[in-house]
Scaffold this motif. Structure first.
Motif, PDB file in Angstrom:
ATOM      1  N   CYS A  16     -98.124 -92.485 -11.534  1.00 34.02           N
ATOM      2  CA  CYS A  16     -97.308 -92.631 -12.170  1.00 34.02           C
ATOM      3  C   CYS A  16     -96.522 -92.878 -13.026  1.00 34.02           C
ATOM      4  O   CYS A  16     -97.842 -93.616 -14.007  1.00 34.02           O
ATOM      5  N   TYR A  17     -96.108 -91.920 -13.424  1.00 28.30           N
ATOM      6  CA  TYR A  17     -95.831 -91.929 -15.293  1.00 28.30           C
ATOM      7  C   TYR A  17     -94.594 -93.394 -15.269  1.00 28.30           C
ATOM      8  O   TYR A  17     -93.451 -92.847 -15.124  1.00 28.30           O
ATOM      9  N   ASP A  18     -94.703 -93.874 -16.025  1.00 29.50           N
ATOM     10  CA  ASP A  18     -93.165 -94.761 -16.505  1.00 29.50           C
ATOM     11  C   ASP A  18     -92.081 -94.043 -16.740  1.00 29.50           C
ATOM     12  O   ASP A  18     -90.797 -93.518 -17.448  1.00 29.50           O
ATOM     13  N   LYS A  66     -85.205 -89.288 -10.123  1.00 30.97           N
ATOM     14  CA  LYS A  66     -83.893 -90.148 -10.233  1.00 30.97           C
ATOM     15  C   LYS A  66     -83.572 -91.247 -10.519  1.00 30.97           C
ATOM     16  O   LYS A  66     -82.667 -91.692 -11.618  1.00 30.97           O
ATOM     17  N   TRP A  67     -84.164 -92.456  -9.949  1.00 30.35           N
ATOM     18  CA  TRP A  67     -83.827 -94.297 -10.732  1.00 30.35           C
ATOM     19  C   TRP A  67     -84.106 -94.141 -12.081  1.00 30.35           C
ATOM     20  O   TRP A  67     -84.096 -95.732 -12.670  1.00 30.35           O
ATOM     21  N   GLN A  68     -85.677 -93.764 -12.599  1.00 28.41           N
ATOM     22  CA  GLN A  68     -86.437 -94.299 -13.728  1.00 28.41           C
ATOM     23  C   GLN A  68     -85.646 -93.011 -14.881  1.00 28.41           C
ATOM     24  O   GLN A  68     -85.014 -93.795 -15.864  1.00 28.41           O
ATOM     25  N   ALA A  73     -82.844 -92.951 -19.137  1.00 28.60           N
ATOM     26  CA  ALA A  73     -82.943 -91.505 -20.185  1.00 28.60           C
ATOM     27  C   ALA A  73     -81.831 -91.935 -20.864  1.00 28.60           C
ATOM     28  O   ALA A  73     -80.830 -92.709 -20.615  1.00 28.60           O
ATOM     29  N   ASP A  74     -81.433 -91.076 -21.134  1.00 28.24           N
ATOM     30  CA  ASP A  74     -79.950 -91.181 -21.468  1.00 28.24           C
ATOM     31  C   ASP A  74     -79.091 -90.223 -20.444  1.00 28.24           C
ATOM     32  O   ASP A  74     -79.382 -89.857 -19.577  1.00 28.24           O
ATOM     33  N   PRO A  75     -77.087 -90.747 -20.719  1.00 32.16           N
ATOM     34  CA  PRO A  75     -75.948 -90.223 -19.402  1.00 32.16           C
ATOM     35  C   PRO A  75     -76.817 -88.598 -19.549  1.00 32.16           C
ATOM     36  O   PRO A  75     -76.583 -88.285 -17.890  1.00 32.16           O
ATOM     37  N   ALA A  81     -80.176 -84.619 -13.420  1.00 31.73           N
ATOM     38  CA  ALA A  81     -80.928 -85.310 -12.638  1.00 31.73           C
ATOM     39  C   ALA A  81     -79.970 -85.091 -11.192  1.00 31.73           C
ATOM     40  O   ALA A  81     -80.012 -85.289 -10.090  1.00 31.73           O
ATOM     41  N   TRP A  82     -78.941 -86.634 -11.058  1.00 29.73           N
ATOM     42  CA  TRP A  82     -78.060 -86.048  -9.969  1.00 29.73           C
ATOM     43  C   TRP A  82     -77.576 -85.344  -9.669  1.00 29.73           C
ATOM     44  O   TRP A  82     -77.356 -85.552  -8.016  1.00 29.73           O
TER      45      TRP A  82
END
Length: 184
Positions: A16-18, A66-68, A73-75, A81-82
């Motif tokens: 997994c990547y952060d 999506k939570w990461q 990340a920025d908005p 994503a959302w």
């Protein structure tokens, strides 16, 4: 021994990547929203899947990713994503986070000049969509265990952006003095 080292290296490299940027192959910070459809990200519209600026259109967004993106990340990236999640399987939590990120894009000026007023209008429509289409929607705290309803923050989001809440929703005070959006 050489095989063990190779397997360990593969496991490390495939873990997994952060940083979601690595996963999607392009920077997810510093993006600017260019609205290609004023209903993009507002249920039932799915045009976000055709937006050439959407870094998630082809690959989708994972449950944890999506939570990461939301937290790291920025908005604009979080909006895409959302909105992609919403277009692929609509539910209220996704619609709420689309609205939340559109509001942040507007407030931070992270849209091109033509799209900035549209971002505000889209945020109002997205919050209203939570009320109209997903009145039982909830989200969870960071522990993932305590759910809270989203109609009240959606109602407040419409009002904070200067919109007018439609559909008969009103804000009342509970016996404990908390605000709660209800539809009598």
């Amino acid at each position: 021994m050489r095989t063990g080292f190779l397997l360990a290296a593969v496991a490390v490299l495939s873990g997994c990547y952060d940083d979601p940027t690595i996963i999607y192959g392009r920077p997810l910070d510093g993006m600017t929203l260019t609205v290609t459809d004023p209903d993009m990200g507002i249920y039932p519209n799915t045009s976000v899947l055709d937006d050439p600026n959407n870094p998630f259109a082809m690959s989708g967004v994972g449950t944890e990713t999506k939570w990461q993106i939301q937290s790291g990340a920025d908005p604009v990236a979080a909006y895409y994503a959302w909105a992609t999640v919403l277009a692929n399987g609509p539910y209220g939590e996704a619609q709420y986070y689309v609205a939340l990120n559109l509001a942040a894009i507007y407030q931070r000026g992270q849209a091109d000049q033509a799209s900035l007023p549209l971002a505000r209008e889209m945020a109002v429509k997205a919050y209203q969509s939570v009320l109209d289409n997903f009145p039982d929607a909830v989200t969870y705290d960071a522990s993932g265990t305590v759910a809270y309803e989203l109609v009240t923050p959606a109602y407040k989001g419409v009002v904070e952006l200067g919109g007018t809440v439609a559909g008969g929703w009103v804000m009342v005070k509970t016996s404990s003095g908390a605000d709660r959006a209800v539809k009598p």
